[in-house]
Motif scaffolding. Structure first.
Motif, PDB file in Angstrom:
ATOM      1  N   MET A   1       0.885  -1.241   0.134  1.00 14.39           N
ATOM      2  CA  MET A   1      -0.040  -0.090   0.032  1.00 14.39           C
ATOM      3  C   MET A   1       0.865   1.143   0.009  1.00 14.39           C
ATOM      4  N   ASP A  57      -1.690   6.838  -0.189  1.00 17.67           N
ATOM      5  CA  ASP A  57      -2.855   6.225  -0.070  1.00 17.67           C
ATOM      6  C   ASP A  57      -3.143   5.987   1.434  1.00 17.67           C
ATOM      7  N   LEU A  83     -10.397  -8.164   1.876  1.00 12.09           N
ATOM      8  CA  LEU A  83      -9.934  -7.654   0.516  1.00 12.09           C
ATOM      9  C   LEU A  83      -8.504  -7.616   0.247  1.00 12.09           C
ATOM     10  N   GLY A  84      -7.748  -8.129   1.261  1.00 16.13           N
ATOM     11  CA  GLY A  84      -6.316  -8.199   1.265  1.00 16.13           C
ATOM     12  C   GLY A  84      -5.222  -7.418   1.927  1.00 16.13           C
ATOM     13  N   CYS A  85      -5.769  -6.428   2.560  1.00 16.28           N
ATOM     14  CA  CYS A  85      -5.100  -5.443   3.252  1.00 16.28           C
ATOM     15  C   CYS A  85      -4.204  -5.913   4.104  1.00 16.28           C
ATOM     16  N   GLU A  86      -2.957  -5.863   4.149  1.00 16.40           N
ATOM     17  CA  GLU A  86      -1.947  -6.264   5.254  1.00 16.40           C
ATOM     18  C   GLU A  86      -2.026  -5.823   6.472  1.00 16.40           C
ATOM     19  N   LEU A  87      -1.738  -6.601   7.417  1.00 18.06           N
ATOM     20  CA  LEU A  87      -1.702  -5.927   9.016  1.00 18.06           C
ATOM     21  C   LEU A  87      -0.994  -4.847   9.113  1.00 18.06           C
ATOM     22  N   LEU A 133     -12.927 -12.644   9.803  1.00 17.41           N
ATOM     23  CA  LEU A 133     -14.217 -13.368   9.684  1.00 17.41           C
ATOM     24  C   LEU A 133     -15.359 -12.140  10.208  1.00 17.41           C
ATOM     25  N   ASN A 156     -15.639 -19.978   4.513  1.00 17.61           N
ATOM     26  CA  ASN A 156     -14.752 -19.407   5.431  1.00 17.61           C
ATOM     27  C   ASN A 156     -13.500 -20.054   5.337  1.00 17.61           C
ATOM     28  N   LEU A 205     -10.553 -17.798   5.983  1.00 18.50           N
ATOM     29  CA  LEU A 205     -10.786 -16.895   7.247  1.00 18.50           C
ATOM     30  C   LEU A 205     -10.983 -17.485   8.365  1.00 18.50           C
ATOM     31  N   GLU A 206     -11.036 -18.717   8.304  1.00 23.72           N
ATOM     32  CA  GLU A 206     -10.927 -19.626   9.678  1.00 23.72           C
ATOM     33  C   GLU A 206      -9.871 -20.761   9.261  1.00 23.72           C
ATOM     34  N   GLU A 212      -0.918 -14.812   8.874  1.00 16.38           N
ATOM     35  CA  GLU A 212      -1.967 -13.538   8.553  1.00 16.38           C
ATOM     36  C   GLU A 212      -1.234 -12.796   7.184  1.00 16.38           C
ATOM     37  N   ALA A 240      -2.846 -12.384   3.465  1.00 12.91           N
ATOM     38  CA  ALA A 240      -3.005 -10.738   2.976  1.00 12.91           C
ATOM     39  C   ALA A 240      -2.668 -10.793   1.584  1.00 12.91           C
ATOM     40  N   VAL A 241      -1.360 -11.295   1.226  1.00 13.19           N
ATOM     41  CA  VAL A 241      -0.786 -11.136  -0.049  1.00 13.19           C
ATOM     42  C   VAL A 241      -1.357 -12.194  -1.137  1.00 13.19           C
ATOM     43  N   ARG A 257      -4.539 -13.260  -0.792  1.00 16.38           N
ATOM     44  CA  ARG A 257      -5.962 -12.578  -1.184  1.00 16.38           C
ATOM     45  C   ARG A 257      -5.684 -11.681  -2.005  1.00 16.38           C
ATOM     46  N   GLN A 258      -4.842 -10.756  -2.017  1.00 14.66           N
ATOM     47  CA  GLN A 258      -4.491  -9.464  -3.191  1.00 14.66           C
ATOM     48  C   GLN A 258      -4.466  -9.989  -4.318  1.00 14.66           C
ATOM     49  N   PHE A 312     -13.787 -11.583  -3.241  1.00  7.03           N
ATOM     50  CA  PHE A 312     -15.146 -12.028  -2.061  1.00  7.03           C
ATOM     51  C   PHE A 312     -16.196 -11.131  -2.294  1.00  7.03           C
ATOM     52  N   PRO A 364      -9.512  -2.630  -3.265  1.00  2.34           N
ATOM     53  CA  PRO A 364      -8.525  -3.791  -3.296  1.00  2.34           C
ATOM     54  C   PRO A 364      -7.242  -3.478  -3.993  1.00  2.34           C
ATOM     55  N   MET A 417      -5.962  -0.672  -3.986  1.00  2.00           N
ATOM     56  CA  MET A 417      -5.013   0.157  -3.285  1.00  2.00           C
ATOM     57  C   MET A 417      -4.044  -0.763  -2.263  1.00  2.00           C
ATOM     58  N   PHE A 418      -4.604  -1.881  -1.842  1.00  2.00           N
ATOM     59  CA  PHE A 418      -3.730  -2.534  -0.946  1.00  2.00           C
ATOM     60  C   PHE A 418      -2.652  -3.290  -1.771  1.00  2.00           C
TER      61      PHE A 418
END
Lengths: 446, 277
Positions: free
Chosen positions: A1, A5, A350-354, A440, B49, B54-55, B74, B78-79, B81-82, B87, B107, B109-110
Motif C-alpha cells: 500500500m 493512499d 480484500l487483502g489489506c496487510e496487517l 471473519l 470461510n 478466514l477460519e 496472516e 493478505a498477499v 488474497r490480493q 470475495f 482492493p 489500493m492494498f
C-alpha cells in the motif's frame, strides 16, 4: 500500500467524525499550549537571569583569593603558584592582583601641584593587560620596552583631580553633561600633561614630601565596572614597578616590611579563561590547590540550576494536561476501532496487510496529535505576545525590556514533535487491537 | 484448483463441542461455477470461510492453486488474497464513505496500484456492469441490486483466480437475484474464474454446473452436470489418509482448539441462522 493512499485514508477517516476529531484535537491543543507556555515562561526566566548576569560581571573571569579555610594556616600564593595557574588548560592568562596595603600616594599635575588626587593603584603583570580583557578608550597598553612607571588609567581617572586653589564645588569637574549636552573637560589631560606620584609624611610640622616619581600615562581604559572599579577611576601599574615603589615608600616612612625575608605572597589573583565552558574545570583545579575562588560563572551556574528546576516543574505541570489529552486520543481511537470493526474485517478480506491497518490507525492518531500541536503552537505565539504586552504594561519600568514568555524555534518544533509523538504513543494500543480483529468479523457483524 | 482434504472443524460452545464440518473432501476444478447448498447449520458457511482462509480448520487441508491455505500466516494470507481471491458478501459490505469507483478500486489500493490506474480499471468494470451513471454515488444512494453489483465489480477488479460468494443474492428480491446470478455466471465464465458460492436456495443452485450439498457438516451429495462425484471425493480422502499415514499424527487435537469466547460464538450462530431465513 502506498504511503499517500494510507495518509489519505486516515485523513478521510478523521473527517468522517468531525465533531469527535475536533474535540480530541482541542484536548491536544490545550495540552500543547499548557506545556509550551510553561516552558516558554521558564525560557524567559532563564534569559532574564542571563541578561542580569551579563550586566553584573565578566563571565570568563575567576578571582582567586588566598583566604585559608581554617583561618590560621595561611598558605602562600606566590608568583610561582600563579604561574602554575596559567598552565591549567583553558586559562588565557593569570596574574596577581596586587593592591599595596602600605602604600598611600597622591597624584599631582600642573604648576605648583595645582591639581591633585589620591591614587588608587593596582599592580598587574603588564603582559596580562590586553589578555585580561581590558579595553582601551584611548592610547595603548604599556609594553616591555617602556620605561619605569608607565601606567594606564581608568576612563574617568582624570576627573579625580581637584583644583587645590579653589573651594568646593568649584574645585572639581564631573563627567556629567551640562545643559548643552557637552561633557566638560577635566582639569588634566592625562595622556599629555606631566603627572607625578607623590608620597608624603605628616607630623606636627605638617606634611612633607618624601618621594616623587614622574609617571607616564599611555592609555585610558574603557570604563567597565564588571571588570573592576579600576577601569573607572583607578590606575594600573606594572606589578614590579608597584612593588619597587611600595618598598621605597616604606623605607622613606620607616615602615617595616611585614613580609621581609619571606617569598612574596599575594592575597588576590585573577585568572581569565578562554570561554565560559572552561570556568568550571579551572575553578575546580584552583580550589583543589586550596584557594578560594569567586566568579560570576559559578553564581550563574547556580542560577541556571535553579531555573532548570523551575523549568522542569513548569513543564511537568504543563505535561499533565497533555497526558489527559493523550488519554483522550486513546479513547477516540478505541471508539473508532469499535465502530469500524466490520470495515477492518472487510479490508482484511480484500487483502489489506496487517501493517497497513496498524499504520492507518497510527497515522490517524499521529494526525490528531500533529494537528493539535500546530494549532497549539499558533495559539501559543499569540498568548506569548499577549503575556509580554500585558506583563510589560503591568510591570512597566521595573522589568524594562524583560519578556515574560519566549518561544524559541526549538520549543515550537519540540511542541509539535512531542504532541505528534504523544498521538502515536496513545494510538499504539488501539492500533494493535485493530490488527487483532479477524477477517471473519466482516461477515459476522451483520 | 481448489482441493479440500478431510476437513474437520469443531467449535466449543459453552463447554460443549459442536462439529461444524466433518470429513469433507472435495475438489473444484479451474473455471468451475460451484454452489454449496445446505440448510442452516449444515456447515456450508464454515466451509466457505475455511476455503477463503478466514477460519482455520481443526484438521485437514485446504489447497488453492497448489498452495496450502490453512498453514498460511496472516501476512501470507493478505498477499495471497490480493493476488488470488475475490470475495462477495451477502450484505455487500461496501465502504460507506467511498463512492462506487473508490469502493471497486479499494482492493487495488492494498496492492499499491496508483490511484489513476486503479480508478480507470474500476470505471471500466463498472461501465461493463451497467453502473456508468452511478460511478460517483455513495452506497447509501444506490439500490440493493446496484450495491451488490458494485460489490461484484470489487471482487472481479483485481482479476482473481477464485471468487468466493457468501449468499450474494440473500438480500435481493427475486427479479434482481436472477439478474445478479446471470451476471456472475457470465463474468466468471468469460474470465475463466473459479466461482464458489454458498446458498440455501436449491433453485438457485440449479443454475450451477457443480453443486455440493452439505448436511450436518458432511457432504451428502456432490454433482457435476448431474453426475455424482462422491466416489472421487472418497478417493481424495483416501489419498490424504495414505499421505499422512507415515507422518506424525496431527497435533491439533480437538481438545487443544482454543476456547471460543461465548459472545463471539453467539454472533456466529446468529449469523448462520440469519442466512437460512
Amino acid at each position: 500500500m502506498k504511503i499517500s493512499d494510507l495518509l489519505k485514508l486516515s485523513l478521510d477517516n478523521l473527517k468522517r467524525r468531525k465533531g469527535r476529531t475536533f474535540l480530541t484535537v482541542l484536548g491536544v491543543v490545550i495540552g500543547t499550549c499548557s506545556i509550551v507556555m510553561m516552558v516558554s515562561i521558564g525560557v524567559a526566566l532563564d534569559k532574564s537571569y542571563d541578561d542580569m548576569m551579563e550586566g553584573m560581571g565578566d563571565l570568563t573571569l575567576i578571582e582567586v583569593y588566598n583566604w585559608s579555610s581554617s583561618g590560621t594556616d595561611t598558605q602562600s600564593m606566590t608568583d610561582k603558584v600563579i604561574e602554575g595557574f596559567s598552565d591549567i588548560p583553558g586559562v588565557r592568562v593569570a596574574t596577581p592582583l596586587y593592591r599595596p596595603s602600605q602604600l598611600s600616594m597622591q597624584c599631582a599635575s600642573g604648576t605648583n601641584d595645582k591639581y591633585k588626587t589620591y591614587a588608587d593603584i593596582i599592580g598587574l603583570n603588564e603582559r596580562a593587560l590586553a589578555d585580561y580583557g581590558y579595553e582601551l578608550k584611548e592610547g595603548r597598553f604599556p609594553t616591555a620596552t617602556d620605561k619605569e612607571y608607565t601606567v594606564i588609567v581608568g576612563e574617568n581617572f582624570a576627573y579625580n583631580f581637584t583644583n587645590q586653589r579653589k573651594q568646593y564645588p568649584n574645585n572639581m569637574v564631573q563627567p556629567i553633561p551640562d545643559e548643552n549636552g557637552v561633557i566638560p573637560k577635566p582639569f588634566v589631560d592625562v595622556l599629555n600633561d606631566d603627572i607625578r606620584l607623590q608620597g608624603y609624611t605628616w607630623d606636627e610640622n605638617g606634611e612633607k614630601l618624601r618621594i616623587e616619581k614622574e609617571i607616564k600615562v599611555v592609555g585610558v581604559l574603557k570604563g567597565d565596572t564588571s571588570k573592576g572599579y579600576e577601569t573607572m577611576y583607578g590606575m594600573i601599574m606594572n606589578l614590579e614597578d608597584l612593588i619597587k615603589l611600595e618598598k621605597e615608600y616604606m623605607k622613606a616612612n620607616d615602615i617595616k616590611d611585614p613580609n621581609r625575608g619571606k617569598e612574596r605572597s599575594y592575597s588576590q589573583a585573577a585568572v581569565k579563561v578562554n570561554s565560559i565552558e572552561d570556568v568550571e574545570a579551572v575553578t575546580k583545579r584552583i580550589e583543589d590547590q586550596g584557594y578560594q575562588t569567586y566568579s560570576m560563572s559559578s553564581i550563574r551556574n547556580e542560577m541556571k540550576k535553579q531555573t532548570q528546576v523551575i523549568q522542569l516543574i513548569l513543564g511537568g505541570l504543563g505535561s499533565i494536561s497533555l497526558l489527559v489529552s493523550a488519554i483522550g486520543i486513546a479513547n477516540t481511537m478505541t471508539m473508532a476501532i469499535y465502530e469500524r470493526t466490520k470495515e477492518i474485517g472487510i479490508m482484511k478480506v480484500l487483502g489489506c496487510e496487517l501493517k497497513d491497518i496498524k499504520n492507518m490507525f497510527l497515522a490517524e492518531a499521529a494526525g490528531i496529535g500533529f494537528l493539535g500541536g500546530i494549532v497549539g503552537i499558533v495559539i501559543c505565539y499569540g498568548l506569548s505576545a499577549l503575556l509580554n504586552t500585558l506583563g510589560a504594561s503591568l510591570a512597566g519600568a521595573v522589568t524594562g525590556g524583560v519578556k515574560l514568555s519566549i518561544i524559541p524555534v526549538w520549543l515550537a518544533a519540540f511542541g509539535m514533535g512531542f504532541s505528534t509523538f504523544i498521538g502515536i504513543l496513545s494510538g499504539y494500543v488501539p492500533a494493535l487491537r485493530a490488527v487483532k480483529i479477524t477477517a471473519l468479523s466482516a461477515i459476522r457483524h451483520d | 484448483m481448489i482441493r479440500v482434504e478431510k476437513l474437520r472443524k469443531v467449535y466449543k460452545v459453552g463447554g460443549e463441542k459442536v462439529v461444524a464440518l466433518d470429513n469433507v473432501s472435495v475438489e473444484i476444478e479451474k473455471g468451475e461455477f460451484c454452489c454449496i447448498v445446505g440448510t442452516s447449520g449444515s456447515g456450508k458457511s464454515t466451509l466457505l470461510n475455511m476455503l477463503a482462509g478466514l477460519e482455520k480448520p481443526t484438521k485437514g487441508k485446504v489447497k488453492i492453486n497448489g498452495q496450502l491455505v490453512n498453514k498460511m500466516t496472516e501476512k501470507e494470507l493478505a498477499v495471497f488474497r490480493q493476488n488470488n481471491i475475490g470475495f462477495i458478501f451477502q450484505s455487500y459490505n461496501l465502504m460507506p464513505t467511498m463512492t462506487a469507483v473508490e469502493n471497486v478500486a479499494f482492493p487495488l489500493m492494498f496492492k499499491g496500484v496508483p490511484q489513476k490506474i486503479r480508478e480507470k480499471r474500476a470505471r471500466k468494470i463498472l461501465a461493463e456492469m451497467g453502473l456508468g451513471s452511478r460511478m460517483n454515488h455513495k452506497p447509501r444512494e444506490m439500490s440493493g441490486g446496484q450495491q451488490q453489483r458494485v460489490g461484484i465489480a470489487r471482487a472481479f477488479v483485481s482479476k482473481p483466480k477464485v471468487i468466493f460468494a457468501d449468499e450474494p443474492t440473500g438480500n435481493l428480491d427475486s427479479a434482481t437475484t436472477e439478474q445478479v446470478m446471470k451476471m456472475l455466471l457470465d463474468i466468471s465464465q468469460k474470465n475463466d474464474i473459479t466461482f464458489v458460492m454458498v446458498t440455501h436456495d436449491p433453485e438457485l443452485a440449479k443454475m450451477a454446473r457443480r453443486v455440493i450439498t452439505l448436511k450436518d457438516g458432511r457432504v451428502i451429495n456432490d454433482t457435476r452436470d448431474g453426475v455424482s462425484l462422491l466416489e472421487e471425493d472418497e478417493k481424495i480422502a483416501e489419498s490424504f489418509e495414505e499421505e499422512t499415514a507415515g507422518e506424525q499424527p496431527e497435533k491439533q487435537a480437538e481438545d487443544e482448539q482454543p476456547v471460543q469466547v461465548p459472545g463471539e460464538q453467539e454472533v456466529s450462530n446468529g449469523h448462520s441462522q440469519a442466512i437460512s431465513q
